[in-house]
Design a protein around this motif. Structure first.
Motif, PDB file in Angstrom:
ATOM      1  N   ALA A 100       0.812  -1.204   0.000  1.00 13.17           N
ATOM      2  CA  ALA A 100       0.000   0.000   0.000  1.00 13.17           C
ATOM      3  C   ALA A 100       0.853   1.264   0.000  1.00 13.17           C
ATOM      4  N   PHE A 101       2.146   1.117   0.296  1.00 13.98           N
ATOM      5  CA  PHE A 101       3.033   2.266   0.374  1.00 13.98           C
ATOM      6  C   PHE A 101       3.975   2.379  -0.819  1.00 13.98           C
ATOM      7  N   TYR A 102       4.454   1.223  -1.283  1.00 13.67           N
ATOM      8  CA  TYR A 102       5.547   1.230  -2.247  1.00 13.67           C
ATOM      9  C   TYR A 102       5.180   0.482  -3.521  1.00 13.67           C
ATOM     10  N   GLU A 103       5.844   0.876  -4.604  1.00 11.57           N
ATOM     11  CA  GLU A 103       5.634   0.205  -5.887  1.00 11.57           C
ATOM     12  C   GLU A 103       6.679  -0.880  -6.131  1.00 11.57           C
ATOM     13  N   GLY A 104       7.709  -0.904  -5.317  1.00  8.72           N
ATOM     14  CA  GLY A 104       8.755  -1.907  -5.467  1.00  8.72           C
ATOM     15  C   GLY A 104       9.483  -2.083  -4.158  1.00  8.72           C
ATOM     16  N   ASP A 105      10.802  -2.307  -4.236  1.00 12.43           N
ATOM     17  CA  ASP A 105      11.600  -2.561  -3.046  1.00 12.43           C
ATOM     18  C   ASP A 105      11.666  -1.315  -2.167  1.00 12.43           C
ATOM     19  N   PHE A 106      12.067  -1.522  -0.901  1.00 14.21           N
ATOM     20  CA  PHE A 106      12.129  -0.426   0.060  1.00 14.21           C
ATOM     21  C   PHE A 106      13.205  -0.741   1.087  1.00 14.21           C
ATOM     22  N   GLY A 107      13.518   0.216   1.941  1.00 17.11           N
ATOM     23  CA  GLY A 107      14.479  -0.002   3.007  1.00 17.11           C
ATOM     24  C   GLY A 107      15.890  -0.240   2.504  1.00 17.11           C
ATOM     25  N   LEU A 108      16.677  -0.969   3.303  1.00 23.78           N
ATOM     26  CA  LEU A 108      18.078  -1.212   2.953  1.00 23.78           C
ATOM     27  C   LEU A 108      18.237  -1.988   1.661  1.00 23.78           C
ATOM     28  N   SER A 109      17.318  -2.901   1.383  1.00 23.99           N
ATOM     29  CA  SER A 109      17.421  -3.675   0.144  1.00 23.99           C
ATOM     30  C   SER A 109      17.225  -2.769  -1.075  1.00 23.99           C
ATOM     31  N   ALA A 110      16.347  -1.769  -0.965  1.00 19.37           N
ATOM     32  CA  ALA A 110      16.172  -0.819  -2.067  1.00 19.37           C
ATOM     33  C   ALA A 110      17.423   0.034  -2.245  1.00 19.37           C
ATOM     34  N   LEU A 111      18.043   0.432  -1.140  1.00 21.67           N
ATOM     35  CA  LEU A 111      19.299   1.189  -1.241  1.00 21.67           C
ATOM     36  C   LEU A 111      20.375   0.338  -1.899  1.00 21.67           C
ATOM     37  N   ALA A 112      20.461  -0.922  -1.520  1.00 22.51           N
ATOM     38  CA  ALA A 112      21.438  -1.818  -2.140  1.00 22.51           C
ATOM     39  C   ALA A 112      21.208  -1.922  -3.641  1.00 22.51           C
ATOM     40  N   ALA A 113      19.932  -1.963  -4.052  1.00 23.11           N
ATOM     41  CA  ALA A 113      19.622  -2.048  -5.484  1.00 23.11           C
ATOM     42  C   ALA A 113      20.108  -0.818  -6.230  1.00 23.11           C
ATOM     43  N   ARG A 114      19.931   0.337  -5.625  1.00 20.49           N
ATOM     44  CA  ARG A 114      20.377   1.576  -6.276  1.00 20.49           C
ATOM     45  C   ARG A 114      21.901   1.630  -6.367  1.00 20.49           C
ATOM     46  N   LEU A 115      22.560   1.171  -5.322  1.00 20.17           N
ATOM     47  CA  LEU A 115      24.017   1.141  -5.361  1.00 20.17           C
ATOM     48  C   LEU A 115      24.517   0.149  -6.406  1.00 20.17           C
ATOM     49  N   HIS A 116      23.877  -1.005  -6.482  1.00 17.53           N
ATOM     50  CA  HIS A 116      24.283  -2.003  -7.466  1.00 17.53           C
ATOM     51  C   HIS A 116      24.068  -1.511  -8.890  1.00 17.53           C
ATOM     52  N   ALA A 117      23.022  -0.699  -9.100  1.00 19.72           N
ATOM     53  CA  ALA A 117      22.717  -0.207 -10.447  1.00 19.72           C
ATOM     54  C   ALA A 117      23.639   0.913 -10.884  1.00 19.72           C
ATOM     55  N   SER A 118      24.455   1.448  -9.971  1.00 24.59           N
ATOM     56  CA  SER A 118      25.372   2.527 -10.340  1.00 24.59           C
ATOM     57  C   SER A 118      26.429   1.991 -11.301  1.00 24.59           C
ATOM     58  N   SER A 119      26.946   2.862 -12.121  1.00 21.99           N
ATOM     59  CA  SER A 119      27.846   2.423 -13.189  1.00 21.99           C
ATOM     60  C   SER A 119      29.244   2.075 -12.697  1.00 21.99           C
ATOM     61  N   GLY A 120      29.604   2.482 -11.497  1.00 22.35           N
ATOM     62  CA  GLY A 120      30.936   2.194 -10.979  1.00 22.35           C
ATOM     63  C   GLY A 120      30.973   2.377  -9.480  1.00 22.35           C
ATOM     64  N   PRO A 121      32.165   2.356  -8.870  1.00 23.24           N
ATOM     65  CA  PRO A 121      32.264   2.562  -7.425  1.00 23.24           C
ATOM     66  C   PRO A 121      31.629   3.890  -7.008  1.00 23.24           C
ATOM     67  N   VAL A 122      31.015   3.868  -5.826  1.00 20.50           N
ATOM     68  CA  VAL A 122      30.302   5.037  -5.315  1.00 20.50           C
ATOM     69  C   VAL A 122      30.982   5.502  -4.040  1.00 20.50           C
ATOM     70  N   ASP A 123      31.176   6.825  -3.884  1.00 18.12           N
ATOM     71  CA  ASP A 123      31.745   7.316  -2.633  1.00 18.12           C
ATOM     72  C   ASP A 123      30.637   7.545  -1.616  1.00 18.12           C
ATOM     73  N   SER A 124      31.014   7.894  -0.390  1.00 17.08           N
ATOM     74  CA  SER A 124      30.051   8.012   0.695  1.00 17.08           C
ATOM     75  C   SER A 124      29.013   9.103   0.450  1.00 17.08           C
ATOM     76  N   PRO A 125      29.382  10.298  -0.016  1.00 17.84           N
ATOM     77  CA  PRO A 125      28.353  11.316  -0.276  1.00 17.84           C
ATOM     78  C   PRO A 125      27.328  10.863  -1.317  1.00 17.84           C
ATOM     79  N   ALA A 126      27.795  10.186  -2.361  1.00 19.53           N
ATOM     80  CA  ALA A 126      26.866   9.695  -3.384  1.00 19.53           C
ATOM     81  C   ALA A 126      25.936   8.634  -2.802  1.00 19.53           C
ATOM     82  N   ALA A 127      26.470   7.773  -1.938  1.00 20.01           N
ATOM     83  CA  ALA A 127      25.644   6.742  -1.312  1.00 20.01           C
ATOM     84  C   ALA A 127      24.586   7.363  -0.413  1.00 20.01           C
ATOM     85  N   LEU A 128      24.934   8.454   0.271  1.00 12.90           N
ATOM     86  CA  LEU A 128      23.953   9.135   1.123  1.00 12.90           C
ATOM     87  C   LEU A 128      22.850   9.783   0.291  1.00 12.90           C
ATOM     88  N   LEU A 129      23.206  10.272  -0.893  1.00 13.13           N
ATOM     89  CA  LEU A 129      22.178  10.823  -1.782  1.00 13.13           C
ATOM     90  C   LEU A 129      21.212   9.731  -2.229  1.00 13.13           C
TER      91      LEU A 129
END
Length: 440
Positions: A10-39
């Motif tokens: 009822a809240f989300y259309e897909g993943d959420f929480g830490l697993s959703a953050l992991a998905a976004r990090l995995h989809a990045s084109s290369g290594p991500v620094d800490s500020p980018a991960a916080l965004l």
């Protein structure tokens, strides 16, 4: 700290929480620094009109307050992000990184929410049973030919089991699914069905499970009844119901042939529709009778006669669209018609004739090319006896819905029982007829 259960769909259309953050990090084109991960974390927190911060904060707190060893946390985090963001490479460790997230997104009780978000009740889950089932799925994937033996996935199954036991099985399940997708592990249909059952029990949004998941589907088989709702010609007809259409018939047809349910082999919807079309095309059912049952089942929404077509011409167009789609998604499939359930024909006819008195005063499309209920019933009976009792039964259910025939609870139960004998899905009859049941 216990997880605050919600109807997440009822809240989300897909993943959420830490697993959703992991998905976004995995989809990045290369290594991500800490500020980018916080965004990226801020993006996840903004899901569900800002409610994503609740699940993100809860996930983080569950791990920080648990007894999960630091090495297990790092193993899981590196795996679910595909190695895109390892806090150890940025001056901290996973627990330190989680602490930074906890400062930004403290665990909290959800605030008051719009009424439409609370229509679905929160799931009630036995935590011990959930842990046992999640661990079983982790072990099933671990046994898939060394799926989790290479870096950064080495040691992952044991680390995920620790999270399930020491922190939260719900979180472990979502992290497991994220790892399976990151590693491109293929799951078999039986395992997919088990995961789908967990998905439903936890009230996840459907895409959380099936988006990007590789499934080893069984071959397309029109005899396999794994659709939860209606299917075939009656499902297509329902798409045309109503006095007008927002789209041209061809596009409606193209959407129908591609409308596989989440748990179906790609091409299943087209194969089922093709089988219905072939059964009628190859039968002795008169073309005019086919035109009649189509007009009734579609509520005259698409008047094929006005479009210059008869029943068989329209079915040939339907069959061609099915074959075109199957050539794309299941090129090795050779269309065939399975044996009909002839032993159920009399039972379907009995149910049809029992409803005939209620059909007598009702008409499909009373203002344009009217189809009296009894005329349609006779046409459906010919489909039952000369083509396929299964299709005839679905046309009967569709006719009851179109004409809004009131049903006693006893008759409704009888129709549902017959649907079960045909192997139809849970929602076929209930979605079509439950609103017509007269409750004493």
């Amino acid at each position: 700290m216990a997880r605050q259960r919600e109807a997440y769909g009822a809240f989300y259309e897909g993943d959420f929480g830490l697993s959703a953050l992991a998905a976004r990090l995995h989809a990045s084109s290369g290594p991500v620094d800490s500020p980018a991960a916080l965004l990226l974390a801020a993006d996840v927190a903004g899901l569900g009109a800002g409610e994503g911060a609740v699940e993100l904060g809860t996930d983080v707190r569950l791990l920080l307050d648990s007894g999960v060893p630091d090495e297990a946390l790092r193993t899981v985090w590196r795996a679910v992000t595909g190695g895109r963001f390892d806090p150890a490479e940025h001056g901290t460790d996973v627990r330190g990184w989680l602490s930074r997230l906890a400062e930004r997104y403290p665990a909290r009780v959800r605030e008051a929410r719009p009424r439409h978000w609370s229509l679905l009740p929160p799931p009630v889950v036995d935590e011990a049973d959930l842990r046992e089932e999640v661990v079983a799925e982790i072990r099933a994937s671990a046994a898939e030919g060394g799926a989790f033996t290479d870096p950064p996935f080495a040691g992952l199954p044991g680390a995920l089991e620790t999270i399930a036991g020491e922190a939260d099985a719900d979180l472990a399940l979502r992290l497991y699914l994220r790892a399976v997708k990151a590693r491109r592990v293929t799951v078999g249909k039986p395992q997919f069905d088990r995961l789908a059952a967990l998905d439903e029990r936890l009230a996840y949004p459907g895409p959380l499970l099936y988006d990007d998941l590789d499934v080893r589907w069984p071959p397309v088989d029109p005899a396999r009844r794994d659709a939860e709702g209606d299917f075939g010609l009656t499902e297509l007809a329902a798409r045309f119901a109503g006095p007008w259409h927002e789209d041209v018939p061809r596009r409606v047809l193209e959407r129908a042939v591609a409308a596989d349910e989440a748990g179906q082999t790609p091409g299943s919807a087209a194969a089922a529709l093709l089988q219905d079309a072939l059964r009628l095309l190859e039968s002795s059912v008169p073309t005019g009778t086919i035109t009649t049952v189509w007009g009734a089942a579609s509520e005259r929404g698409y008047d094929i006669e006005r479009a210059g077509l008869d029943g068989r011409t329209w079915l040939r167009a339907v069959a061609a669209a099915c074959r075109d789609h199957l050539a794309l998604v299941a090129p090795s499939y050779e269309p065939f018609t399975t044996p009909v359930r002839a032993e159920l024909a009399d039972t379907v006819l009995d149910a049809l004739w029992e409803a005939t008195p209620e059909l007598a005063g009702r008409t499909v499309g009373p203002h344009a090319h009217p189809l009296p209920g009894p005329v349609v019933a006779e046409a459906v009976a010919r489909v039952v006896t000369e083509a396929d009792p299964d299709l005839g039964f679905r046309l009967f259910v569709r006719l009851l819905a179109v004409l809004a025939v009131p049903l006693t609870e006893e008759r409704y139960v009888g129709i549902r029982t017959l649907a079960e004998r045909f192997g139809h899905g849970t929602w076929h009859v209930s979605e079509a007829l439950e609103f017509l049941v007269l409750h004493e």
